[in-house]
Design an enzyme around this catalytic site. Structure first.
Site, PDB file in Angstrom:
ATOM      1  N   CYS A  10      70.617  49.304 103.726  1.00 42.25           N
ATOM      2  CA  CYS A  10      71.806  49.408 102.873  1.00 42.25           C
ATOM      3  C   CYS A  10      71.605  48.857 101.461  1.00 42.25           C
ATOM      4  O   CYS A  10      72.351  49.218 100.550  1.00 42.25           O
ATOM      5  CB  CYS A  10      72.982  48.697 103.543  1.00 42.25           C
ATOM      6  SG  CYS A  10      73.289  49.264 105.224  1.00 42.25           S
TER       7      CYS A  10
ATOM      8  N   HIS B 178      77.749  47.570  98.091  1.00 41.53           N
ATOM      9  CA  HIS B 178      77.443  48.491  99.190  1.00 41.53           C
ATOM     10  C   HIS B 178      78.732  48.821  99.917  1.00 41.53           C
ATOM     11  O   HIS B 178      79.519  47.937 100.264  1.00 41.53           O
ATOM     12  CB  HIS B 178      76.436  47.859 100.143  1.00 41.53           C
ATOM     13  CG  HIS B 178      76.350  48.572 101.453  1.00 41.53           C
ATOM     14  ND1 HIS B 178      76.180  49.936 101.535  1.00 41.53           N
ATOM     15  CD2 HIS B 178      76.441  48.127 102.739  1.00 41.53           C
ATOM     16  CE1 HIS B 178      76.157  50.294 102.809  1.00 41.53           C
ATOM     17  NE2 HIS B 178      76.317  49.215 103.560  1.00 41.53           N
TER      18      HIS B 178
ATOM     19  N   ASN C 199      80.278  54.641 105.433  1.00 38.74           N
ATOM     20  CA  ASN C 199      79.081  53.875 105.100  1.00 38.74           C
ATOM     21  C   ASN C 199      77.898  54.832 105.046  1.00 38.74           C
ATOM     22  O   ASN C 199      77.465  55.353 106.077  1.00 38.74           O
ATOM     23  CB  ASN C 199      78.874  52.794 106.168  1.00 38.74           C
ATOM     24  CG  ASN C 199      77.656  51.923 105.910  1.00 38.74           C
ATOM     25  OD1 ASN C 199      76.740  52.302 105.185  1.00 38.74           O
ATOM     26  ND2 ASN C 199      77.626  50.753 106.524  1.00 38.74           N
TER      27      ASN C 199
END
Length: 316
Positions: A113, A242, A272
């Protein structure tokens, strides 16, 4: 050493949209359960005929067009991804081939990530040292391929997409850098809190551990990123974290203290998307005109490996 700057951005998502109501027909969940816990309403999911390098190439082409450059103008391609199934050719090599590039250096970076901010720092360092003159930095992940669609705790989180930035050397850089110093690190002893393991690979995480780490340990690190850039959080025009989970993004942004900043919340519509999340969210903010050109923007990636990396950039 020369300076560097981001001159253009691009993003791409598959056409298929998976809503919370769609997921409720697949697993024991509901729109209310998902939005109250993670803040996500929709996510884009690619089909079997849409590989990661295709998503990345579409985003890269948009960024190149916005920069007014040809693929042949690029001499370094970095792709941040954790969903490349094949070892070789790399995603970066495949993207370069799709775009018809001539002879760029190609490299994949897997920091899950926080991959894009690691890749951006790597490009910044390469250009400053004179090893390249123009770079494509791409975050691209197809999380739909590695998620367990029967696990309601993880499948509600994930989406697919790509974001790209064109980074150029800037010999005339004066004042605040176009790309500020990176602050990066990890917590190796807790690295297995986020995992992509097995054959076929599957995503899993210890959600509570990640949540506690992100909301308690990361805000002071993000403030140090601003300090390294010679700014205070109050100086920031935008904060792009993020896009993990709205319940992480909002408290972390608040604790950073960027009271005058636009906070990216693309997670609501995209889920995500791992390494794609930061460049995609930033590209959308710029496309909508929500951040002025030249304004300071904090980029801060975190997650897999319990790694983090952040820098302040001048908005293209």
């Amino acid at each position: 050493m020369t300076g560097t700057r981001v001159v253009a951005l691009g993003h791409y998502q598959p056409a298929k949209v998976l809503t919370n109501h769609d997921l409720a027909a697949m697993v024991d969940t509901s729109d209310e359960w998902i939005t109250s816990r993670v803040g996500i309403r929709t996510r884009h999911i690619g089909g079997p005929d849409e590989p990661v390098d295709e998503l990345a190439a579409h985003a890269a082409a948009k960024a190149l067009a916005a920069a007014g450059l040809q693929p042949s103008d690029i001499d370094l391609v970095l792709v941040a991804t954790s969903t490349a199934i094949d070892r070789s050719p790399s995603m970066s090599a495949r993207v370069a081939a799709r775009l018809g590039m001539e002879a760029p250096a190609v490299m994949d970076i897997n920091v899950v990530c926080s991959g894009f901010t690691h890749a951006l720092a790597t490009a910044d360092h390469a250009l400053r040292a004179g090893a390249a003159t123009r770079a494509l930095v791409i975050g691209a992940d197809k999380m739909g391929d590695i998620v367990d669609w029967t696990d309601r705790s993880s499948c509600v989180l994930m989406g697919d997409g790509a974001g790209a930035a064109v980074v150029v050397a800037d010999p005339a850089e004066s004042g605040r850098p176009g790309i500020g110093p990176v602050l990066w690190g990890s917590v190796p002893g807790m690295g297995d809190a986020v995992r992509i393991e097995g054959t076929p690979p599957r995503f899993a995480q210890e959600g509570q551990s990640v949540y506690r780490w992100a909301t308690t340990q990361l805000p002071p690190i993000a403030r140090k990123v601003c300090e390294k850039a010679g700014l205070t959080p109050e100086d920031l025009a935008a904060v792009v974290l993020h896009q993990a989970n709205l319940r992480i993004i909002e408290p972390v942004a608040r604790k950073i203290g960027a009271v005058n900043a636009v906070v990216a919340r693309d997670v609501i519509d995209s889920g995500n998307t791992s390494a794609a999340s930061i460049p995609m969210a930033l590209s959308k903010l710029v496309e909508r005109g929500e951040v002025p050109s030249g304004a300071p923007v904090l980029l801060f990636g975190f997650g897999g490996n319990l790694s983090y990396a952040g820098q302040v950039i001048s908005c293209p």
